[in-house]
Every structure is written in structure tokens, then in C-alpha cells.
Design a protein around this motif. Structure first.
Motif, mmCIF file in Angstrom:
data_model
loop_
_atom_site.group_PDB
_atom_site.id
_atom_site.type_symbol
_atom_site.label_atom_id
_atom_site.label_comp_id
_atom_site.label_asym_id
_atom_site.label_seq_id
_atom_site.Cartn_x
_atom_site.Cartn_y
_atom_site.Cartn_z
ATOM 1 N N GLU A 106 -2.172 5.774 2.647
ATOM 2 C CA GLU A 106 -2.977 4.728 2.000
ATOM 3 C C GLU A 106 -2.823 3.409 2.748
ATOM 4 N N ALA A 107 -1.600 3.096 3.169
ATOM 5 C CA ALA A 107 -1.367 1.853 3.918
ATOM 6 C C ALA A 107 -2.117 1.881 5.243
ATOM 7 N N LYS A 146 -9.028 -0.339 7.454
ATOM 8 C CA LYS A 146 -10.162 -1.005 6.804
ATOM 9 C C LYS A 146 -10.140 -2.498 7.110
ATOM 10 N N ILE A 147 -8.963 -3.114 7.011
ATOM 11 C CA ILE A 147 -8.843 -4.551 7.292
ATOM 12 C C ILE A 147 -9.206 -4.832 8.744
ATOM 13 N N ARG A 197 5.833 9.194 -0.486
ATOM 14 C CA ARG A 197 5.954 8.282 0.652
ATOM 15 C C ARG A 197 4.839 8.536 1.658
ATOM 16 N N GLU A 198 4.564 9.812 1.935
ATOM 17 C CA GLU A 198 3.499 10.144 2.875
ATOM 18 C C GLU A 198 2.148 9.668 2.351
#
Length: 166
Positions: free
Chosen positions: A84-85, A91-92, A78-79
Motif C-alpha cells: 500500500e505504501a 501515485k504521489i 506488513r507486506e
């Protein structure tokens, strides 16, 4: 106690003793083994139950350890997914900011180019008006053919007052 001794009968005592010994003999021959067998079965059943309980306790410990390991792996995963999210989100956002900067730069460049063109057009118009004004003044001066310089200056000032700049 005296009545017991008076009522004592040796024949009855011997018969009672023989009957007791016969009963004990019959019990040993027919009942003792089944009783011992049932006690041994009960003892072995208890030992098996204790062994099963011990195995169940060990299995519970193993399951608890497995559950803790799985929970730890799930937390780690989860971490990692959250990290990554966040990275994708950052980045977005960075790409959106970059795109916005590019669009803003292009708009500014377009506006500056437009302003420059308008400025050039205004200067050209102003030069044209100045040229027309100069030609008009020259025509008026030539037509009038003034010999006096003061008259020429007053004529030019009068014409300049009459002309309206756009």
C-alpha cells in the motif's frame, strides 16, 4: 560350623522366631498401611507430574503454533502495508509528474504566446519603419523632381544607406 550347632539353643530359636513374627505383625498392623499409602501418594504424585508435564508440552505446542500463526499474520500485514505504501508513493510520484507536465506545458504556452506577441510587435515596428522610410523616400523624390531614372535610383540607394534599421 560345628560351633554353631553346639551353641544352638531351641528355646532361643523359638523366642527369636516369636519376636520376629510379632515384629512382622506389628509392622503389618501399624507400619505397612502408612508405607503403602506413602508409596501410592508418591506414585499418584508422579503420575500427576507426568500429566502436568504432558499438558505443559501440549500448551507449549499450542503457544508455538499461535506464535507462528501470529508471526505469519504480522508478515502478511506488513507486506500489505508495504504494498500500500509503494502504491501511495507511486501515485504521489505520478501526480507530481503530471503536475510538473501541466506547469511545464503552461510555461511553454505562455512563452510561445509571449514570443508571438514580441514577434507581432517587432513586425508592426518594422512595418512602421518601412512605411516611414517609404514616405521619406517619396518626399525626397517628389521634392527633387528628378527626371532621370538613374538619378532616382542613386538617390534611393543613398537614402537607404543613410537610414539605420532598428
Amino acid at each position: 560350623m560345628e560351633t554353631l550347632l553346639n551353641d544352638f539353643s531351641p528355646g532361643l530359636f523359638v523366642v527369636s522366631t516369636i519376636l520376629l513374627l510379632a515384629l512382622i505383625g506389628l509392622m503389618v498392623k501399624f507400619a505397612w498401611k502408612p508405607i503403602l499409602n506413602s508409596l501410592e501418594e508418591r506414585e499418584s504424585g508422579i503420575e500427576e507430574a507426568l500429566a502436568a508435564a504432558e499438558n505443559a508440552r501440549k500448551e507449549m505446542q499450542n503457544l508455538t503454533a499461535d506464535n507462528e500463526r501470529l508471526a505469519k499474520e504480522a508478515r502478511t500485514e506488513r507486506e500489505a502495508m508495504m504494498k500500500e505504501a509503494r502504491a501511495i508513493s507511486d501515485k504521489i510520484i505520478a501526480e507530481a509528474k503530471e503536475d510538473a507536465k501541466e506547469v511545464t506545458t503552461k510555461l511553454i504556452e505562455t512563452a510561445q504566446a509571449s514570443i508571438q506577441q514580441e514577434k507581432q510587435a517587432a513586425l508592426a515596428e518594422l512595418k512602421k519603419n518601412v512605411a516611414e522610410l517609404s514616405i521619406g523616400i517619396a518626399e525626397s523624390v517628389i521634392k527633387k523632381e528628378l527626371s532621370n531614372k538613374a538619378d532616382q535610383l542613386s538617390l534611393v540607394e543613398g537614402i537607404l544607406k543613410e537610414v539605420e534599421l532598428n
